[in-house]
Design a protein around this motif. Structure first.
Motif, PDB file in Angstrom:
ATOM      1  N   SER A   1       0.838  -1.152  -0.041  1.00 26.17           N
ATOM      2  CA  SER A   1       0.080  -0.066   0.027  1.00 26.17           C
ATOM      3  C   SER A   1       1.056   1.405   0.121  1.00 26.17           C
ATOM      4  CB  SER A   1      -0.955   0.088   1.311  1.00 26.17           C
ATOM      5  OG  SER A   1      -1.697  -1.162   1.158  1.00 26.17           O
ATOM      6  N   SER A   2       2.200   1.209   0.250  1.00 29.03           N
ATOM      7  CA  SER A   2       2.858   2.423   0.579  1.00 29.03           C
ATOM      8  C   SER A   2       4.304   1.950   0.634  1.00 29.03           C
ATOM      9  CB  SER A   2       2.512   3.104   2.121  1.00 29.03           C
ATOM     10  OG  SER A   2       3.303   4.292   2.123  1.00 29.03           O
ATOM     11  N   ILE A   3       5.130   2.742  -0.198  1.00 32.05           N
ATOM     12  CA  ILE A   3       6.632   2.540  -0.188  1.00 32.05           C
ATOM     13  C   ILE A   3       7.296   4.077  -0.025  1.00 32.05           C
ATOM     14  CG2 ILE A   3       6.531   2.593  -2.559  1.00 32.05           C
ATOM     15  CD1 ILE A   3       8.767   0.488  -2.496  1.00 32.05           C
ATOM     16  N   GLU A   4       8.247   4.129   0.867  1.00 36.37           N
ATOM     17  CA  GLU A   4       8.848   5.457   1.381  1.00 36.37           C
ATOM     18  C   GLU A   4      10.290   5.268   1.597  1.00 36.37           C
ATOM     19  OE1 GLU A   4       7.385   8.622   1.256  1.00 36.37           O
ATOM     20  OE2 GLU A   4       5.556   7.596   0.499  1.00 36.37           O
ATOM     21  N   PHE A   5      10.886   6.341   1.084  1.00 36.29           N
ATOM     22  CA  PHE A   5      12.341   6.382   1.289  1.00 36.29           C
ATOM     23  C   PHE A   5      12.671   7.239   2.759  1.00 36.29           C
ATOM     24  CE2 PHE A   5      13.548   5.636  -3.146  1.00 36.29           C
ATOM     25  CZ  PHE A   5      14.625   4.769  -2.976  1.00 36.29           C
ATOM     26  N   ASP A   6      13.868   6.927   3.425  1.00 32.02           N
ATOM     27  CA  ASP A   6      14.049   7.666   4.328  1.00 32.02           C
ATOM     28  C   ASP A   6      14.634   9.156   4.236  1.00 32.02           C
ATOM     29  OD1 ASP A   6      16.673   6.922   4.130  1.00 32.02           O
ATOM     30  OD2 ASP A   6      17.149   6.457   6.063  1.00 32.02           O
ATOM     31  N   ARG A   7      14.968   9.667   5.114  1.00 33.42           N
ATOM     32  CA  ARG A   7      15.603  11.084   5.251  1.00 33.42           C
ATOM     33  C   ARG A   7      16.885  11.291   4.061  1.00 33.42           C
ATOM     34  NH1 ARG A   7      18.414  13.083  10.333  1.00 33.42           N
ATOM     35  NH2 ARG A   7      19.905  11.467   9.596  1.00 33.42           N
ATOM     36  N   ASP A   8      17.626  10.107   4.330  1.00 36.40           N
ATOM     37  CA  ASP A   8      18.721  10.192   3.602  1.00 36.40           C
ATOM     38  C   ASP A   8      18.815   9.288   2.211  1.00 36.40           C
ATOM     39  OD1 ASP A   8      19.860  11.907   5.325  1.00 36.40           O
ATOM     40  OD2 ASP A   8      20.545  10.026   6.645  1.00 36.40           O
ATOM     41  N   ASP A   9      17.814   8.654   1.955  1.00 41.84           N
ATOM     42  CA  ASP A   9      17.627   7.752   0.820  1.00 41.84           C
ATOM     43  C   ASP A   9      18.324   6.493   0.968  1.00 41.84           C
ATOM     44  OD1 ASP A   9      15.678   9.304  -0.432  1.00 41.84           O
ATOM     45  OD2 ASP A   9      17.262  10.259  -1.498  1.00 41.84           O
ATOM     46  N   GLU A  10      18.841   6.031   2.373  1.00 42.73           N
ATOM     47  CA  GLU A  10      19.667   4.944   2.436  1.00 42.73           C
ATOM     48  C   GLU A  10      18.778   3.829   2.704  1.00 42.73           C
ATOM     49  OE1 GLU A  10      21.998   6.007   5.504  1.00 42.73           O
ATOM     50  OE2 GLU A  10      23.504   7.118   4.461  1.00 42.73           O
ATOM     51  N   LEU A  11      17.499   4.211   3.367  1.00 47.63           N
ATOM     52  CA  LEU A  11      16.626   2.851   3.597  1.00 47.63           C
ATOM     53  C   LEU A  11      15.668   3.327   3.101  1.00 47.63           C
ATOM     54  CD1 LEU A  11      17.199   2.782   7.615  1.00 47.63           C
ATOM     55  CD2 LEU A  11      18.528   1.342   5.773  1.00 47.63           C
ATOM     56  N   PHE A  12      14.505   2.269   2.563  1.00 50.76           N
ATOM     57  CA  PHE A  12      13.085   2.395   2.317  1.00 50.76           C
ATOM     58  C   PHE A  12      12.138   1.567   2.985  1.00 50.76           C
ATOM     59  CE2 PHE A  12      14.539  -0.604  -0.765  1.00 50.76           C
ATOM     60  CZ  PHE A  12      13.520  -1.587  -0.961  1.00 50.76           C
TER      61      PHE A  12
ATOM     62  N   ASP B   1      15.248  13.663  -5.805  1.00 49.16           N
ATOM     63  CA  ASP B   1      15.612  14.581  -6.884  1.00 49.16           C
ATOM     64  C   ASP B   1      16.337  13.493  -8.026  1.00 49.16           C
ATOM     65  OD1 ASP B   1      13.474  16.369  -6.841  1.00 49.16           O
ATOM     66  OD2 ASP B   1      14.840  18.206  -6.648  1.00 49.16           O
ATOM     67  N   SER B   2      16.615  12.555  -7.769  1.00 47.69           N
ATOM     68  CA  SER B   2      17.357  11.693  -8.847  1.00 47.69           C
ATOM     69  C   SER B   2      16.426  11.057  -9.702  1.00 47.69           C
ATOM     70  CB  SER B   2      18.048  10.560  -8.139  1.00 47.69           C
ATOM     71  OG  SER B   2      17.112   9.525  -7.607  1.00 47.69           O
ATOM     72  N   PRO B   3      16.770  10.394 -10.873  1.00 46.13           N
ATOM     73  CA  PRO B   3      15.886   9.632 -11.885  1.00 46.13           C
ATOM     74  C   PRO B   3      15.477   8.207 -11.349  1.00 46.13           C
ATOM     75  CG  PRO B   3      18.210   9.694 -12.588  1.00 46.13           C
ATOM     76  CD  PRO B   3      18.206  10.687 -11.510  1.00 46.13           C
ATOM     77  N   THR B   4      15.686   7.819 -10.138  1.00 42.21           N
ATOM     78  CA  THR B   4      15.627   6.651  -9.720  1.00 42.21           C
ATOM     79  C   THR B   4      14.333   6.612  -8.796  1.00 42.21           C
ATOM     80  OG1 THR B   4      17.903   6.147  -9.451  1.00 42.21           O
ATOM     81  CG2 THR B   4      16.564   4.603  -8.271  1.00 42.21           C
ATOM     82  N   MET B   5      13.278   5.413  -8.905  1.00 39.64           N
ATOM     83  CA  MET B   5      12.167   5.322  -8.181  1.00 39.64           C
ATOM     84  C   MET B   5      12.018   4.100  -8.115  1.00 39.64           C
ATOM     85  SD  MET B   5       9.438   5.939 -11.502  1.00 39.64           S
ATOM     86  CE  MET B   5       8.230   6.073  -9.972  1.00 39.64           C
ATOM     87  N   LEU B   6      11.330   3.762  -6.822  1.00 41.76           N
ATOM     88  CA  LEU B   6      10.771   2.408  -6.211  1.00 41.76           C
ATOM     89  C   LEU B   6       9.439   2.427  -6.716  1.00 41.76           C
ATOM     90  CD1 LEU B   6      12.140   2.597  -2.714  1.00 41.76           C
ATOM     91  CD2 LEU B   6      12.769   1.019  -4.511  1.00 41.76           C
ATOM     92  N   THR B   7       9.032   1.172  -7.194  1.00 44.84           N
ATOM     93  CA  THR B   7       7.448   1.010  -7.377  1.00 44.84           C
ATOM     94  C   THR B   7       7.245  -0.597  -6.941  1.00 44.84           C
ATOM     95  OG1 THR B   7       8.255   0.050  -9.664  1.00 44.84           O
ATOM     96  CG2 THR B   7       7.605   2.320  -9.553  1.00 44.84           C
ATOM     97  N   ALA B   8       5.895  -0.743  -6.621  1.00 47.46           N
ATOM     98  CA  ALA B   8       5.235  -1.897  -6.132  1.00 47.46           C
ATOM     99  C   ALA B   8       3.929  -2.296  -6.876  1.00 47.46           C
ATOM    100  CB  ALA B   8       5.191  -1.721  -4.542  1.00 47.46           C
TER     101      ALA B   8
END
Length: 694
Positions: free
Chosen positions: A394-405, A674-681
């Protein structure tokens, strides 16, 4: 394997709330607005055209038995059914084309079971004559008198015919004068409109000429710089003592060229997302997973020459020429008007190189839009769970530093993954670095942008929970919502504050330092999404099932600051691209962009399909991405209405690939800053890391 049916997955409220029963399906349905019950005691609307022989108020005096139960007018060409009810012939035939029952008693009925009602037709003829005699116009009464054989002399008839002819001639003259006046007004309006269009076209042509001249001057300057560099290079080659400085000059020139290329207008933001992003992306570039082909097939574009890339970008320009044209003219006119209003066009209308602000703005759009044309798969993993067959994320989110999601969904678990491990380790099954279990299915996640280890969740029981990822324990639990909570969001400027929205039609503001809500907003429809303005802790946007976006100032919650209207169905997501740009998604299969400061719509995006499910929405400074019920991810540039790139999820499992692909949909998306990378599910539980590619 088909998705199992689970009535708890339906996002529709219960029948008492939503005004009807709902059909549960495997997926998340966006709430709808309760319909207002029809008032059975209300009279027929006055806008309905009255019968030609009587006025609307006379219907009250007519016996209801001679009114058609369908159109509620005096029956015309009466037909009788086998169950004993009479209707207008056209009314009952039209009804039987759609249904096979009597409108009055629901008795089975077809066109073979209706017959002419001669007696009623005769009575209706007499009734109509009495009505005309009683309340008809003089002309109707005259017509009736002549039809009944009223005696009149030839002289009287000639006088009457003369009066009628004079009346007819006068009406024809008046009608001709009216028609000529209407035509003249139309031609004047058309002339004014075309003159305005001509003036606008002339202004646009002037802008284009100025910009062509500015671009040509910039190209000439670049050519001169290149020639000067070539001349210096030849001099160094011819001069033996200077050859030692040649490598240094070449490195400096190449570095300058790379810097200019990377930081071209509008490209700097998307080319890097901070030092951490460059580090992770650099690793991913070295990973063998980068080399896998996407759903379109074909190899990586690294083998394309520079001219080939330029040709591909030109093709993308021509493919979206109309949208780019509108974007250019819109930005050019806006900046010209702004400069004119401030009377500073000569001082601020162009920079040192002759570029106008509008042209600079459009070049930024053109550069970012034409740079990418597809989405490439970087990594893929399955969000499977041995103890839960439902895998919808239902939801997928990066953390503050984009190290974890973090991921969450109907499996009642929050899973934390390390992004670099997912990208660099070629494994379909990844073990999370942390995992938290919940009592109910989860609908939304939000990382705290200040405290890296804090994440908030909302669930189907209406509970809003703040978790500590390090200890894997809940820090606070808020249970004031009476129904499912669909959305939660931490404030960026005030990290102790968060907001949530629920099916109980309430928006609640919480503070992690208090055990109860600090603010409550009662609304009239289900709340599907809430979001803090990234530049303010007192402004929030609320997406509602009433088809509107409500923008509130929390210092004055009695009424919204703005209400944005345009969507035709429930607003499922709201996301901020900047402090003044707000994107919204709806189950009317559109995305919309709004200016919250000016309270105006900016653009409508179409291309994906979304009619019932939550399919995800994510934004960065330039791009908007969303899912589709066709199991595809779509990416839009914020200045162009049509998709810039898309990717279809295709199962690698033969058994699953044979199933109906329409049963799956994208359920969550998230940009990596703001990178061209994204997570999708998607609803199958598949998570992909995608990157925009040329």
């Amino acid at each position: 394997m088909h998705l199992e049916t689970d009535e708890n997955l339906s996002l529709l409220a219960d029948p008492q709330q939503m005004g009807g029963q709902t059909t549960s399906i495997a997926g998340a349905l966006v709430p709808t607005v309760k319909s207002e019950p029809a008032d059975s005691s209300a009279e027929p609307p006055s806008a309905m055209p009255p019968p030609p022989s009587q006025k609307l108020q006379d219907l009250e005096e007519v016996d209801k038995d001679i009114l058609c139960p369908i159109c509620m007018q005096i029956i015309k060409d009466a037909f009788l059914t086998v169950c004993g009810h009479s209707f207008c012939y056209m009314c009952i035939v039209t009804h039987l084309q759609n249904k096979s029952n009597c409108p009055c008693c629901s008795h089975f009925l077809t066109t073979n079971h209706i017959y002419p009602n001669f007696l009623l037709n005769k009575l209706l003829t007499k009734t109509s004559a009495r009505q005309i005699a009683k309340s008809g116009t003089p002309l109707e009464q005259l017509r009736q008198a002549l039809e009944q054989g009223c005696e009149a002399s030839i002289k009287e008839l000639e006088s009457l015919l003369y009066l009628i002819a004079e009346k007819k001639s006068k009406m024809e003259r008046e009608e001709a004068e009216t028609n000529l006046q209407i035509l003249l007004d139309f031609l004047h309006c058309l002339k004014k409109k075309k003159l305005d269009e001509l003036s606008e076209i002339q202004s646009d042509l002037q802008y284009i000429k100025e910009d062509i001249h500015a671009v040509e001057r910039r190209r000439i300057e670049l050519c001169r710089r290149r020639d000067r560099y070539s001349a210096k290079l030849r001099m160094l080659i011819d001069d033996p003592p200077s050859k030692s400085a040649l490598p240094l000059l070449m490195d400096k020139h190449c570095g300058l060229s790379v810097s200019r290329t990377a930081m071209a207008p509008g490209q700097g933001r998307m080319s890097s997302g901070g030092s951490q992003n460059r580090k992770v992306d650099g690793k991913s570039s070295a990973s063998p997973l980068i080399l896998r082909k996407d759903s379109y097939g074909g190899s990586d574009t690294q083998s394309l020459t520079h001219s080939g890339l330029a040709l591909a970008r030109k093709r993308r320009v021509h493919a979206q020429f109309n949208d780019l044209q509108d974007c250019y003219l819109q930005k050019r006119r806006y900046w010209a008007r702004l400069s004119s209003e401030k009377q500073e066009r000569d001082r601020h209308g162009s920079n040192l190189e002759g570029y106008s602000e509008g042209l600079e703005d459009f070049q930024s759009v053109l550069s970012t839009f034409t740079r990418y044309s597809r989405l490439r798969v970087v990594a893929e993993l399955r969000h499977g769970d041995l103890f839960h067959s439902a895998n919808i994320v239902s939801s997928i989110e990066f953390d503050r530093d984009d190290e974890l999601f973090a991921t969450a969904g109907v499996s009642r678990r929050i899973k934390i993954f390390e992004f670099s491990s997912v990208v660099n380790e070629p494994s379909d099954v990844q073990c999370p670095v942390a995992e938290m279990s919940t009592r109910s299915k989860l609908s939304c996640l939000s990382w705290n942008k200040y405290a890296k280890n804090h994440i908030a969740s909302s669930d189907y029981e209406g509970i809003v929970t703040v978790w500590d990822v390090t200890t894997r324990q809940s820090v606070m639990e808020y249970e004031e919502h009476e129904k499912r909570a669909w959305s939660v969001d931490f404030s960026r400027t005030e990290p102790s504050m968060l907001v949530s929205g629920s099916d109980d039609c309430k928006v609640k503001v919480w503070c992690t330092k208090q055990e109860a809500s600090v603010l409550n907003i009662d609304m009239k429809a289900n709340i599907c999404s809430v979001k803090y303005n990234p530049g303010s802790s007192i402004h929030i946007a609320v997406g509602s099932a009433d088809h509107h976006i409500h923008y509130y100032d929390l210092r004055k919650i009695s009424q919204p600051l703005h209400i944005f209207s345009g969507h035709r169905k429930a607003v499922s997501y709201v996301k901020f691209l900047s402090n003044n740009e707000l994107a919204s998604a709806s189950t009317d299969s559109t995305l919309r962009l709004w200016d919250v400061n000016e309270n105006v719509p900016l653009r409508v995006f179409r291309g994906h399909a979304n009619e019932k499910n939550f399919v995800g929405l994510t934004v960065n400074s330039e791009y908007i991405a969303c899912g589709s019920e066709t199991n595809e991810v779509f990416v839009y540039h914020k200045a162009i209405s049509r998709p810039a790139a898309w990717h279809r999820f295709v199962s690698t499992d033969t058994d699953e690939a044979d199933e109906d692909a329409g049963s799956y949909f994208i359920s969550a998306v998230c940009w990596k800053s703001d990178s061209p990378t994204m997570l999708t599910a998607n609803s199958q539980g598949t998570i992909k890391v995608l990157v925009l590619a040329p």
